[in-house]
Design a protein around this motif. Structure first.
Motif, short mmCIF file in Angstrom:
data_model
loop_
_atom_site.label_atom_id
_atom_site.label_comp_id
_atom_site.label_asym_id
_atom_site.label_seq_id
_atom_site.Cartn_x
_atom_site.Cartn_y
_atom_site.Cartn_z
N CYS A 1 -39.77 -62.57 19.03
CA CYS A 1 -39.46 -62.31 17.63
C CYS A 1 -38.98 -60.87 17.51
N LYS B 1 -39.70 -61.97 3.42
CA LYS B 1 -40.70 -60.96 3.75
C LYS B 1 -40.94 -60.03 2.56
N SER C 1 -49.02 -64.44 15.04
CA SER C 1 -48.41 -65.09 16.20
C SER C 1 -47.96 -64.08 17.24
N GLY D 1 -43.22 -67.04 16.78
CA GLY D 1 -42.05 -66.23 16.98
C GLY D 1 -40.96 -66.49 15.92
N PHE E 1 -44.80 -63.03 21.28
CA PHE E 1 -43.80 -61.97 21.46
C PHE E 1 -43.30 -61.89 22.91
N TRP F 1 -49.13 -58.16 9.47
CA TRP F 1 -50.21 -59.16 9.46
C TRP F 1 -49.88 -60.35 10.36
N CYS F 2 -48.93 -60.21 11.25
CA CYS F 2 -48.48 -61.35 12.07
C CYS F 2 -49.66 -62.03 12.77
N GLY G 1 -38.33 -66.68 10.04
CA GLY G 1 -38.78 -65.46 9.39
C GLY G 1 -37.76 -64.80 8.49
N MET H 1 -38.98 -59.21 14.77
CA MET H 1 -39.71 -58.57 13.66
C MET H 1 -41.10 -58.15 14.14
N ARG H 2 -41.77 -57.37 13.32
CA ARG H 2 -43.15 -56.96 13.60
C ARG H 2 -43.94 -56.88 12.28
N CYS H 3 -44.12 -58.01 11.63
CA CYS H 3 -44.89 -58.04 10.38
C CYS H 3 -46.31 -57.55 10.68
S1 SF4 Z 1 -44.92 -63.22 11.14
FE1 SF4 Z 1 -43.20 -64.34 12.05
S2 SF4 Z 1 -41.43 -63.02 11.65
FE2 SF4 Z 1 -43.23 -61.74 11.36
S3 SF4 Z 1 -43.57 -60.76 13.38
FE3 SF4 Z 1 -44.81 -62.63 13.32
S4 SF4 Z 1 -43.56 -64.20 14.27
FE4 SF4 Z 1 -42.19 -62.53 13.71
#
Ligand code: SF4
Length: 214
Positions: A30, A117, A39, A71, A43, A36-37, A98, A32-34
């Motif tokens: 992925c 987001k 998952s 991801g 990565f 609160w991710c 995402g 992105m780096r949210c």
């Molecule tokens: S929540 Fe989804 S888009 Fe955001 S970092 Fe995690 S896998 Fe990536």
């Protein structure tokens, strides 16, 4: 070839399809780096499978509903071909994305669940707003993950500004796990006057928040 974190059968935990038997193809990686991710384990790592191998594994689970997720599933170019093959085999296909990668090349037979987001994710500036133009009212859903009151205010404004109620099948308001009071969120939604729905991540209540492959 695609890099895959896991393929498994479970029940769908989110969206208007929550509760239905579903096979999940979770692709690795992925951009992105949210903050609160949930998952992060996607990565890195994963195993390389051909599309034929993925199709065989999906067929073995025997579910007609298949979700391609991550991801960020659309970050791998070959994902678009996998989705086309799944649609050709007449699976009901959901794509959980995402919102960073364009959905323009996606097979139109697949349904999109598009994350938008919010500010507390830390990734709001990376939303690809062109994805909103491709939403279809009979198929596609948008999801806002809410981690703070500011996220709720942001979502409410955007839903009105972009007329999302008339442009989507459903608008999902999902609390970031452990970050927002559920009763407070329910109150905001109930009093909003909007045609939206609160969604909880069913799988986390059944198996716990940290269990993978469910
Ligand atoms: S929540 Fe989804 S888009 Fe955001 S970092 Fe995690 S896998 Fe990536």
């Amino acid at each position: 070839m695609l890099r895959v974190t896991e393929i498994f059968r479970s029940i769908q935990g989110e969206s208007t399809h929550a509760g239905r038997p579903c096979t999940f193809v979770r692709l690795t990686g992925c951009p992105m780096r949210c903050v609160w991710c949930d998952s992060e384990y996607t990565f890195t790592g994963g195993e390389h499978y051909s599309i034929d191998s993925i199709m065989d594994q999906v067929a073995a689970f025997g579910c007609r509903l298949v979700e391609v997720t991550g991801g960020e599933p659309l970050a791998q170019k070959q994902a678009f071909e996998l989705i086309r093959r799944l649609c050709d085999d007449e699976y009901e296909v959901l794509i959980e994305t995402g919102g960073y990668v364009s959905t323009a090349a996606l097979d139109p037979r697949a349904s999109v669940i598009l994350d938008i987001k919010c500010p507390a994710s830390g990734e709001e500036p990376r939303n690809d707003w062109s994805n909103l133009e491709r939403l279809r009212a009979d198929k596609d859903e948008v999801k806002f993950v809410i981690a703070a009151e500011g996220d709720w205010i942001y979502a409410r404004k955007l839903i009105k500004k972009e007329a999302l109620e008339s442009r989507t099948k459903a608008i999902l308001i999902s609390p970031a796990w452990g970050q927002v009071d559920l009763q407070q969120l329910a109150g905001w939604i109930a009093g909003s006057g909007l045609n939206i729905r609160m969604q909880l991540q069913l799988h986390k209540y059944i198996w716990g928040p940290d269990v993978k492959g469910v």
